[in-house]
Design an enzyme around this catalytic site. Structure first.
Site, PDB file in Angstrom:
ATOM      1  N   HIS A  94      -0.587  52.126 -19.693  1.00 49.47           N
ATOM      2  CA  HIS A  94       0.110  52.797 -18.591  1.00 49.47           C
ATOM      3  C   HIS A  94       1.436  53.419 -19.042  1.00 49.47           C
ATOM      4  O   HIS A  94       2.477  53.222 -18.423  1.00 49.47           O
ATOM      5  CB  HIS A  94       0.364  51.802 -17.451  1.00 49.47           C
ATOM      6  CG  HIS A  94       0.517  52.476 -16.099  1.00 49.47           C
ATOM      7  ND1 HIS A  94       1.683  53.082 -15.695  1.00 49.47           N
ATOM      8  CD2 HIS A  94      -0.350  52.610 -15.066  1.00 49.47           C
ATOM      9  CE1 HIS A  94       1.535  53.558 -14.471  1.00 49.47           C
ATOM     10  NE2 HIS A  94       0.301  53.299 -14.066  1.00 49.47           N
TER      11      HIS A  94
ATOM     12  N   HIS B  80      -7.612  54.315 -16.839  1.00 48.40           N
ATOM     13  CA  HIS B  80      -6.215  54.527 -16.421  1.00 48.40           C
ATOM     14  C   HIS B  80      -5.262  54.319 -17.598  1.00 48.40           C
ATOM     15  O   HIS B  80      -4.103  53.959 -17.395  1.00 48.40           O
ATOM     16  CB  HIS B  80      -5.879  53.574 -15.270  1.00 48.40           C
ATOM     17  CG  HIS B  80      -4.624  53.937 -14.515  1.00 48.40           C
ATOM     18  ND1 HIS B  80      -4.274  55.235 -14.215  1.00 48.40           N
ATOM     19  CD2 HIS B  80      -3.638  53.156 -13.989  1.00 48.40           C
ATOM     20  CE1 HIS B  80      -3.134  55.243 -13.535  1.00 48.40           C
ATOM     21  NE2 HIS B  80      -2.720  53.997 -13.390  1.00 48.40           N
TER      22      HIS B  80
ATOM     23  N   ASP C  69      -5.533  51.472  -8.428  1.00 47.02           N
ATOM     24  CA  ASP C  69      -5.081  51.566  -9.813  1.00 47.02           C
ATOM     25  C   ASP C  69      -4.550  50.223 -10.339  1.00 47.02           C
ATOM     26  O   ASP C  69      -4.216  49.320  -9.572  1.00 47.02           O
ATOM     27  CB  ASP C  69      -3.949  52.591  -9.927  1.00 47.02           C
ATOM     28  CG  ASP C  69      -4.429  54.016  -9.781  1.00 47.02           C
ATOM     29  OD1 ASP C  69      -5.588  54.216  -9.381  1.00 47.02           O
ATOM     30  OD2 ASP C  69      -3.637  54.934 -10.030  1.00 47.02           O
ATOM     31  N   ASP C  70      -4.452  50.143 -11.663  1.00 43.57           N
ATOM     32  CA  ASP C  70      -3.696  49.122 -12.400  1.00 43.57           C
ATOM     33  C   ASP C  70      -4.380  47.770 -12.537  1.00 43.57           C
ATOM     34  O   ASP C  70      -3.783  46.840 -13.066  1.00 43.57           O
ATOM     35  CB  ASP C  70      -2.304  48.902 -11.789  1.00 43.57           C
ATOM     36  CG  ASP C  70      -1.438  50.151 -11.838  1.00 43.57           C
ATOM     37  OD1 ASP C  70      -1.878  51.149 -12.448  1.00 43.57           O
ATOM     38  OD2 ASP C  70      -0.334  50.136 -11.261  1.00 43.57           O
TER      39      ASP C  70
ATOM     40  N   HIS D 295      -3.235  50.581  -4.952  1.00 43.28           N
ATOM     41  CA  HIS D 295      -3.127  49.758  -6.150  1.00 43.28           C
ATOM     42  C   HIS D 295      -3.761  48.390  -5.948  1.00 43.28           C
ATOM     43  O   HIS D 295      -3.950  47.935  -4.815  1.00 43.28           O
ATOM     44  CB  HIS D 295      -1.662  49.622  -6.566  1.00 43.28           C
ATOM     45  CG  HIS D 295      -1.066  50.906  -7.045  1.00 43.28           C
ATOM     46  ND1 HIS D 295      -0.624  51.882  -6.169  1.00 43.28           N
ATOM     47  CD2 HIS D 295      -0.870  51.401  -8.302  1.00 43.28           C
ATOM     48  CE1 HIS D 295      -0.167  52.916  -6.873  1.00 43.28           C
ATOM     49  NE2 HIS D 295      -0.299  52.647  -8.164  1.00 43.28           N
TER      50      HIS D 295
END
Length: 365
Positions: A110, A106, A55-56, A199
């Site tokens: 966020h 995503h 993620d991210d 991540h």
């Protein structure tokens, strides 16, 4: 004549030598390709497929290194990109796809989507869809909500955009300072169809890849794609199991057939709570709790329960804990206390001890 004939002979000899050498190079290259293909075909995926997710990203400081390490270890993964990052680094998004990875949505910034309006959520998801499509030519089919937080409003927007919501079965805890060995240990709990959360910004996560690859090989598991239909990990070509794992649902939404749970009848103006154990391992487990308002709106909620043994919460998200010992009390945070009639929100926790699904009660304010 003699002077002109000599160079001609040498040129013929040189052409013969070059042709022979070139044939050798081609033969060697073909042999390498054949060996590589044979090695790939030799991968034993008899125990199934798992989903590695990051993620991210993307980010210039780490994504390239992450991609190179995954490729070097023969692994493919799904990258859930933040829209702003994708817009600012389109070449890295293309590099993800070029490396054989899959790309998911995503959100744009966020945020805590469950405290946002439908139009705000729509903007967060749609802008990310557009940024990734501009970078790769294809819009994502998978969406991971930030923090794993979801509700009916978010799910409605996902459906409008044709997105499949993907949570996770195993949390690597890399975001929480987990060491490389702890990340490897978490990945070691993966079973067929399951998904792990990692991540795209931690050195420890990259360092764990070679050991994760070795562990999967030792258990005849392979890294696969996440099905937009079922939300489970399947073979990269789209074949494999077509139904979710019966003991590990892909989202926090309660499912009566997946694990024991109890839902008391809603009272007017009150609320109900459902606890669902979604993953367990030696010494710990993960659960999600769904809080639903009754026939009237509420402005706050508190969920309480008693542990049947010596369980204790080690990590909590989406709620604020109080109480001690066997009695647990979790109240809403500032952003998820107000619920309309029949609306719901979800919080989750990781606990120490033997997996348990106690009977909760919910009180509204």
């Amino acid at each position: 004549m003699a002077d002109s004939a000599a160079p001609t002979g040498r040129r013929k000899a040189l052409r013969t030598t070059l042709a022979t050498a070139l044939a050798g190079v081609v033969t060697a290259a073909l042999a390498t390709v054949t060996l590589s293909a044979t090695a790939a075909q030799a991968a034993d995926c008899s125990a199934g497929y798992v989903g590695l997710t990051y993620d991210d990203g993307p980010n210039p400081s780490n994504t390239t290194n992450l991609l190179n390490t995954l490729k070097a270890n023969g692994l493919r993964a799904t990258f859930f990109n933040i829209g702003q990052n994708a817009q600012n680094n389109p070449s890295l998004v293309r590099a993800q796809v070029d490396a054989g990875m899959w790309v998911g949505n995503h959100s744009w910034t966020h945020p805590h989507l469950t405290q946002m309006s439908s139009s705000q959520i729509q903007s967060e998801l749609q802008r990310t869809q557009q940024a990734i499509q501009q970078a790769t030519g294809t819009a994502p089919k998978l969406f991971r909500p930030p923090y794993g937080e979801t509700n009916s409003t978010l799910k409605s927007v996902e459906q409008q955009l044709g997105l499949r919501e993907i949570i996770w079965d195993v949390d690597s805890q890399d975001w929480n300072g987990a060491s490389t060995s702890q990340i490897v240990q978490a990945a070691g709990r993966l079973q067929n169809g399951q998904i792990i959360l990692m991540h795209d910004q931690y050195a420890t996560t990259v360092q764990a890849i070679s050991q994760i690859a070795a562990n999967l090989r030792s258990r005849n598991l392979c890294a696969g794609m996440i099905s937009p239909t079922t939300g489970r990990a399947i073979a990269p070509d789209g074949s494999g199991p077509t139904s979710p794992s019966p003991t590990n649902p892909q989202s926090p939404s309660p499912s009566p057939s997946s694990s024991p749970s109890f839902t008391p009848p809603p009272a007017s103006g009150g609320c109900t709570a459902t606890i669902q154990t979604v993953n367990s391992w030696t010494g710990g487990f993960q659960s999600n709790v769904t809080v639903r308002a009754g026939s009237s709106a509420i402005s706050g909620w508190t969920v309480t329960w008693s542990w049947p043994g010596s369980q204790s919460i080690s990590q909590l998200w989406g709620g604020l804990q109080s109480g001690s010992g066997s009695s647990v009390s979790v109240r809403n945070e500032s952003w998820n206390g107000s619920l309309g009639a029949s609306a719901s929100t979800t919080f989750g926790f990781v606990a120490n001890g033997t997996a348990a699904t106690p009977t909760p009660t919910c009180s509204a304010s």
